[in-house]
Design a protein around this motif. Structure first.
Motif, PDB file in Angstrom:
ATOM      1  N   UNK A 147       0.820  -1.198   0.000  1.00  0.00           N
ATOM      2  CA  UNK A 147       0.000   0.000   0.000  1.00  0.00           C
ATOM      3  C   UNK A 147       0.856   1.252   0.000  1.00  0.00           C
ATOM      4  N   UNK A 148       0.353   2.287  -0.673  1.00  0.00           N
ATOM      5  CA  UNK A 148       1.046   3.573  -0.794  1.00  0.00           C
ATOM      6  C   UNK A 148       0.070   4.695  -0.456  1.00  0.00           C
ATOM      7  N   UNK A 149       0.609   5.836  -0.036  1.00  0.00           N
ATOM      8  CA  UNK A 149      -0.192   7.032   0.214  1.00  0.00           C
ATOM      9  C   UNK A 149       0.474   8.220  -0.462  1.00  0.00           C
ATOM     10  N   UNK A 150      -0.210   9.352  -0.410  1.00  0.00           N
ATOM     11  CA  UNK A 150       0.444  10.586  -0.818  1.00  0.00           C
ATOM     12  C   UNK A 150       1.276  11.092   0.361  1.00  0.00           C
ATOM     13  N   UNK A 182      -6.453 -18.593  -0.207  1.00  0.00           N
ATOM     14  CA  UNK A 182      -5.983 -18.775   1.171  1.00  0.00           C
ATOM     15  C   UNK A 182      -5.208 -17.539   1.646  1.00  0.00           C
ATOM     16  N   UNK A 183      -5.536 -17.063   2.818  1.00  0.00           N
ATOM     17  CA  UNK A 183      -4.946 -15.829   3.349  1.00  0.00           C
ATOM     18  C   UNK A 183      -3.435 -15.913   3.492  1.00  0.00           C
ATOM     19  N   UNK A 184      -2.906 -17.113   3.719  1.00  0.00           N
ATOM     20  CA  UNK A 184      -1.453 -17.229   3.897  1.00  0.00           C
ATOM     21  C   UNK A 184      -0.671 -17.076   2.601  1.00  0.00           C
ATOM     22  N   UNK A 185      -1.360 -16.941   1.479  1.00  0.00           N
ATOM     23  CA  UNK A 185      -0.682 -16.714   0.190  1.00  0.00           C
ATOM     24  C   UNK A 185      -0.568 -15.244  -0.155  1.00  0.00           C
ATOM     25  N   UNK A 186      -1.175 -14.367   0.657  1.00  0.00           N
ATOM     26  CA  UNK A 186      -1.160 -12.934   0.372  1.00  0.00           C
ATOM     27  C   UNK A 186      -0.671 -12.177   1.600  1.00  0.00           C
ATOM     28  N   UNK A 187       0.400 -11.409   1.435  1.00  0.00           N
ATOM     29  CA  UNK A 187       0.925 -10.553   2.502  1.00  0.00           C
ATOM     30  C   UNK A 187       0.456  -9.125   2.244  1.00  0.00           C
ATOM     31  N   UNK A 188       0.299  -8.354   3.312  1.00  0.00           N
ATOM     32  CA  UNK A 188      -0.080  -6.938   3.182  1.00  0.00           C
ATOM     33  C   UNK A 188       0.965  -6.082   3.893  1.00  0.00           C
ATOM     34  N   UNK A 189       1.489  -5.096   3.170  1.00  0.00           N
ATOM     35  CA  UNK A 189       2.523  -4.201   3.707  1.00  0.00           C
ATOM     36  C   UNK A 189       2.159  -2.762   3.361  1.00  0.00           C
ATOM     37  N   UNK A 190       2.717  -1.840   4.100  1.00  0.00           N
ATOM     38  CA  UNK A 190       2.507  -0.425   3.819  1.00  0.00           C
ATOM     39  C   UNK A 190       3.819   0.330   3.835  1.00  0.00           C
ATOM     40  N   UNK A 191       4.004   1.195   2.850  1.00  0.00           N
ATOM     41  CA  UNK A 191       5.224   2.006   2.772  1.00  0.00           C
ATOM     42  C   UNK A 191       4.931   3.498   2.788  1.00  0.00           C
ATOM     43  N   UNK A 192       3.667   3.851   2.972  1.00  0.00           N
ATOM     44  CA  UNK A 192       3.314   5.273   3.042  1.00  0.00           C
ATOM     45  C   UNK A 192       3.707   6.020   1.777  1.00  0.00           C
ATOM     46  N   UNK A 193       4.320   7.197   1.940  1.00  0.00           N
ATOM     47  CA  UNK A 193       4.671   8.034   0.790  1.00  0.00           C
ATOM     48  C   UNK A 193       6.101   7.810   0.282  1.00  0.00           C
ATOM     49  N   UNK A 194       6.738   6.712   0.671  1.00  0.00           N
ATOM     50  CA  UNK A 194       8.162   6.531   0.395  1.00  0.00           C
ATOM     51  C   UNK A 194       8.495   6.146  -1.043  1.00  0.00           C
ATOM     52  N   UNK A 195       7.508   5.755  -1.842  1.00  0.00           N
ATOM     53  CA  UNK A 195       7.761   5.380  -3.240  1.00  0.00           C
ATOM     54  C   UNK A 195       6.715   6.055  -4.135  1.00  0.00           C
ATOM     55  N   UNK A 196       6.753   7.383  -4.239  1.00  0.00           N
ATOM     56  CA  UNK A 196       5.722   8.089  -5.022  1.00  0.00           C
ATOM     57  C   UNK A 196       5.866   7.860  -6.523  1.00  0.00           C
ATOM     58  N   UNK A 197       4.733   7.928  -7.206  1.00  0.00           N
ATOM     59  CA  UNK A 197       4.716   7.912  -8.678  1.00  0.00           C
ATOM     60  C   UNK A 197       4.722   9.330  -9.225  1.00  0.00           C
ATOM     61  N   UNK A 198       4.257  10.265  -8.425  1.00  0.00           N
ATOM     62  CA  UNK A 198       4.129  11.659  -8.861  1.00  0.00           C
ATOM     63  C   UNK A 198       4.624  12.570  -7.735  1.00  0.00           C
ATOM     64  N   UNK A 234      -1.384  13.524  -6.114  1.00  0.00           N
ATOM     65  CA  UNK A 234      -1.664  12.802  -4.867  1.00  0.00           C
ATOM     66  C   UNK A 234      -2.535  11.582  -5.122  1.00  0.00           C
ATOM     67  N   UNK A 235      -3.509  11.699  -6.015  1.00  0.00           N
ATOM     68  CA  UNK A 235      -4.348  10.546  -6.366  1.00  0.00           C
ATOM     69  C   UNK A 235      -3.531   9.420  -6.988  1.00  0.00           C
ATOM     70  N   UNK A 236      -2.559   9.760  -7.818  1.00  0.00           N
ATOM     71  CA  UNK A 236      -1.705   8.741  -8.445  1.00  0.00           C
ATOM     72  C   UNK A 236      -0.865   8.005  -7.405  1.00  0.00           C
ATOM     73  N   UNK A 237      -0.555   8.677  -6.311  1.00  0.00           N
ATOM     74  CA  UNK A 237       0.285   8.069  -5.287  1.00  0.00           C
ATOM     75  C   UNK A 237      -0.492   7.183  -4.316  1.00  0.00           C
ATOM     76  N   UNK A 238      -1.799   7.315  -4.271  1.00  0.00           N
ATOM     77  CA  UNK A 238      -2.638   6.482  -3.394  1.00  0.00           C
ATOM     78  C   UNK A 238      -3.015   5.220  -4.147  1.00  0.00           C
ATOM     79  N   UNK A 239      -2.350   4.124  -3.794  1.00  0.00           N
ATOM     80  CA  UNK A 239      -2.548   2.898  -4.573  1.00  0.00           C
ATOM     81  C   UNK A 239      -2.105   1.679  -3.783  1.00  0.00           C
TER      82      UNK A 239
END
Length: 80
Positions: free
Chosen positions: A9-12, A42-58, A66-71
């Protein structure tokens, strides 16, 4: 059918870093839950991580940027 995936997950850049990392993790977790529910993955096949705004596209300068970065991005980890 045996693929393992990490959802990232990413944010602006609005707000603080800790809050954005928590938000981006929640965003990835919401996608994880939907995939497991809707497609019976199965839930054990999918991990969920968050990096916030550290890898922006824009640049975060405009609302469109900001919308492009929320993904959530999926990264193939391999086969289980």
């Amino acid at each position: 059918p045996n693929a393992r995936v990490a959802l990232v997950g990413h944010t602006d850049a609005s707000g603080g870093l800790e809050a954005n990392i928590a938000l981006s993790r929640k965003r990835a977790e919401a996608v994880r839950q939907e995939l497991t529910r809707r497609f019976n993955i199965p839930a054990n096949r999918i991990e969920a991580h968050g990096v916030g705004p550290l890898a922006p596209r824009a640049a975060n300068q405009t609302e469109a940027d900001r919308l492009r970065n929320r993904r959530v991005e999926a990264v193939l980890l391999g086969q289980s």
